[in-house]
Design a protein around this motif. Structure first.
Motif, PDB file in Angstrom:
ATOM      1  N   TRP A  78      20.453  47.997  81.947  1.00 24.75           N
ATOM      2  CA  TRP A  78      19.985  46.720  81.421  1.00 24.75           C
ATOM      3  C   TRP A  78      18.564  46.436  81.898  1.00 24.75           C
ATOM      4  O   TRP A  78      17.734  45.920  81.150  1.00 24.75           O
ATOM      5  N   ASN A  79      18.275  46.787  83.154  1.00 26.64           N
ATOM      6  CA  ASN A  79      16.942  46.541  83.690  1.00 26.64           C
ATOM      7  C   ASN A  79      15.867  47.325  82.942  1.00 26.64           C
ATOM      8  O   ASN A  79      14.729  46.874  82.870  1.00 26.64           O
ATOM      9  N   ALA A  80      16.190  48.473  82.423  1.00 22.34           N
ATOM     10  CA  ALA A  80      15.228  49.236  81.621  1.00 22.34           C
ATOM     11  C   ALA A  80      15.253  48.781  80.160  1.00 22.34           C
ATOM     12  O   ALA A  80      14.198  48.518  79.563  1.00 22.34           O
ATOM     13  N   LEU A  81      16.442  48.661  79.596  1.00 18.01           N
ATOM     14  CA  LEU A  81      16.565  48.403  78.159  1.00 18.01           C
ATOM     15  C   LEU A  81      16.057  47.037  77.737  1.00 18.01           C
ATOM     16  O   LEU A  81      15.499  46.898  76.642  1.00 18.01           O
ATOM     17  N   GLN A  82      16.212  46.018  78.571  1.00 19.53           N
ATOM     18  CA  GLN A  82      15.769  44.675  78.167  1.00 19.53           C
ATOM     19  C   GLN A  82      14.253  44.608  77.986  1.00 19.53           C
ATOM     20  O   GLN A  82      13.747  43.741  77.296  1.00 19.53           O
ATOM     21  N   ARG A  83      13.533  45.543  78.593  1.00 20.97           N
ATOM     22  CA  ARG A  83      12.084  45.572  78.458  1.00 20.97           C
ATOM     23  C   ARG A  83      11.620  46.599  77.410  1.00 20.97           C
ATOM     24  O   ARG A  83      10.641  46.374  76.707  1.00 20.97           O
ATOM     25  N   ILE A  84      12.342  47.731  77.334  1.00 20.50           N
ATOM     26  CA  ILE A  84      11.888  48.831  76.476  1.00 20.50           C
ATOM     27  C   ILE A  84      12.330  48.670  75.025  1.00 20.50           C
ATOM     28  O   ILE A  84      11.554  48.969  74.110  1.00 20.50           O
ATOM     29  N   LEU A  85      13.554  48.215  74.798  1.00 17.80           N
ATOM     30  CA  LEU A  85      14.050  48.131  73.417  1.00 17.80           C
ATOM     31  C   LEU A  85      13.166  47.267  72.516  1.00 17.80           C
ATOM     32  O   LEU A  85      12.849  47.676  71.388  1.00 17.80           O
ATOM     33  N   PRO A  86      12.735  46.063  72.949  1.00 15.78           N
ATOM     34  CA  PRO A  86      11.855  45.283  72.063  1.00 15.78           C
ATOM     35  C   PRO A  86      10.542  46.012  71.749  1.00 15.78           C
ATOM     36  O   PRO A  86      10.028  45.903  70.638  1.00 15.78           O
ATOM     37  N   LYS A  87      10.034  46.771  72.711  1.00 15.99           N
ATOM     38  CA  LYS A  87       8.806  47.540  72.485  1.00 15.99           C
ATOM     39  C   LYS A  87       9.045  48.611  71.404  1.00 15.99           C
ATOM     40  O   LYS A  87       8.138  48.977  70.673  1.00 15.99           O
ATOM     41  N   CYS A  88      10.286  49.081  71.299  1.00 17.39           N
ATOM     42  CA  CYS A  88      10.655  50.088  70.296  1.00 17.39           C
ATOM     43  C   CYS A  88      11.014  49.446  68.957  1.00 17.39           C
ATOM     44  O   CYS A  88      11.369  50.152  68.006  1.00 17.39           O
ATOM     45  N   GLY A  89      10.978  48.113  68.884  1.00 17.85           N
ATOM     46  CA  GLY A  89      11.340  47.424  67.646  1.00 17.85           C
ATOM     47  C   GLY A  89      12.836  47.278  67.480  1.00 17.85           C
ATOM     48  O   GLY A  89      13.331  47.110  66.361  1.00 17.85           O
ATOM     49  N   ILE A  90      13.588  47.323  68.592  1.00 13.07           N
ATOM     50  CA  ILE A  90      15.048  47.226  68.560  1.00 13.07           C
ATOM     51  C   ILE A  90      15.459  45.983  69.333  1.00 13.07           C
ATOM     52  O   ILE A  90      14.940  45.723  70.425  1.00 13.07           O
ATOM     53  N   ASN A  91      16.396  45.215  68.784  1.00 14.04           N
ATOM     54  CA  ASN A  91      16.895  44.032  69.472  1.00 14.04           C
ATOM     55  C   ASN A  91      17.548  44.448  70.781  1.00 14.04           C
ATOM     56  O   ASN A  91      18.390  45.341  70.802  1.00 14.04           O
ATOM     57  N   ARG A  92      17.187  43.775  71.873  1.00 20.46           N
ATOM     58  CA  ARG A  92      17.745  44.147  73.181  1.00 20.46           C
ATOM     59  C   ARG A  92      19.252  43.891  73.263  1.00 20.46           C
ATOM     60  O   ARG A  92      19.920  44.397  74.146  1.00 20.46           O
ATOM     61  N   ARG A  93      19.802  43.116  72.345  1.00 22.64           N
ATOM     62  CA  ARG A  93      21.242  42.825  72.338  1.00 22.64           C
ATOM     63  C   ARG A  93      22.001  43.697  71.329  1.00 22.64           C
ATOM     64  O   ARG A  93      23.126  43.381  70.961  1.00 22.64           O
ATOM     65  N   ILE A  94      21.408  44.786  70.897  1.00 21.22           N
ATOM     66  CA  ILE A  94      22.062  45.698  69.963  1.00 21.22           C
ATOM     67  C   ILE A  94      23.410  46.131  70.548  1.00 21.22           C
ATOM     68  O   ILE A  94      23.523  46.354  71.751  1.00 21.22           O
ATOM     69  N   PRO A  95      24.451  46.225  69.728  1.00 25.85           N
ATOM     70  CA  PRO A  95      25.749  46.672  70.273  1.00 25.85           C
ATOM     71  C   PRO A  95      25.601  48.035  70.961  1.00 25.85           C
ATOM     72  O   PRO A  95      24.945  48.942  70.449  1.00 25.85           O
ATOM     73  N   ARG A  96      26.205  48.142  72.124  1.00 22.83           N
ATOM     74  CA  ARG A  96      26.068  49.373  72.903  1.00 22.83           C
ATOM     75  C   ARG A  96      26.721  50.565  72.211  1.00 22.83           C
ATOM     76  O   ARG A  96      26.331  51.706  72.435  1.00 22.83           O
ATOM     77  N   SER A  97      27.698  50.314  71.363  1.00 20.33           N
ATOM     78  CA  SER A  97      28.304  51.419  70.612  1.00 20.33           C
ATOM     79  C   SER A  97      27.273  52.067  69.688  1.00 20.33           C
ATOM     80  O   SER A  97      27.319  53.273  69.460  1.00 20.33           O
TER      81      SER A  97
END
Length: 193
Positions: A78-97
């Motif tokens: 979570w500590n990495a994804l909450q910052r990186i996913l928006p930079k990739c154009g992906i919602n940080r709350r995307i379902p983990r599946s």
């Protein structure tokens, strides 16, 4: 003291087996990597490549030596994804599946740290035992001592049991009826005798 970790080959290990120091280091590493990618001038594709090739690889390195719970692995990610996913154009709350799903099944293919840790553990057990290395002999001795301590004479199963600590569980299916086995895998059948 036994609960103080020392750094060995880039991994903080404590004699009593706790992962507190390494967990803190990995959370900080994930946070720092995420922050660096977030403030960088990388485009979406480059940020995604940085996540997969740099951030994930640095988080995967210590996994074979650790016993992190599923919750601890999620905290690190979570500590990495909450910052990186928006930079990739992906919602940080995307379902983990979807995030952890295979690209062949319309997933994004990010590796689950807890799953990778388990794969590393089982691979190491099988490889070292098969190769009859010193580590393989230590693993076999440890399993024999465990069976003696538990007072069992059967197979040792690895099973995911419903419990507060979600580490790999070693149980005897005929000895302790309070545990229910669901989708058990018997690794002793895989190891050479």
């Amino acid at each position: 003291s036994a609960d103080e970790a020392a750094e060995m080959l880039g991994v903080f290990l404590a004699p009593d087996g706790n992962n507190h120091s390494q967990l803190q280091k990995m959370v900080q590493k994930a946070r720092d990597a995420g922050e660096k990618i977030k403030i960088s001038n990388l485009d979406r594709n480059s940020a995604w490549t940085a996540l997969q090739t740099m951030t994930m690889k640095s988080l995967q390195y210590p996994l074979p030596a650790l016993t992190l719970s599923s919750t601890e692995c999620r905290t690190i990610m979570w500590n990495a994804l909450q910052r990186i996913l928006p930079k990739c154009g992906i919602n940080r709350r995307i379902p983990r599946s979807i995030l952890y799903g295979s690209p062949s099944r319309q997933g994004l293919g990010v590796k689950d740290l807890h799953l990778l840790q388990g794969i590393h553990h089982i691979t190491d057990i099988v490889d070292h035992t098969y190769k009859k290395s010193i580590t393989g002999h230590l693993i076999q001795d440890s399993l024999e001592h465990l069976k003696l301590e538990l007072g069992i004479n059967g197979l040792i199963a690895i099973s995911h049991l419903k419990s507060s600590s979600s580490q790999l569980r070693l149980v005897n299916p005929t000895y302790n009826p309070k545990f229910s086995l669901s989708s058990s895998t018997f690794i002793m059948d895989l190891l050479p005798s």
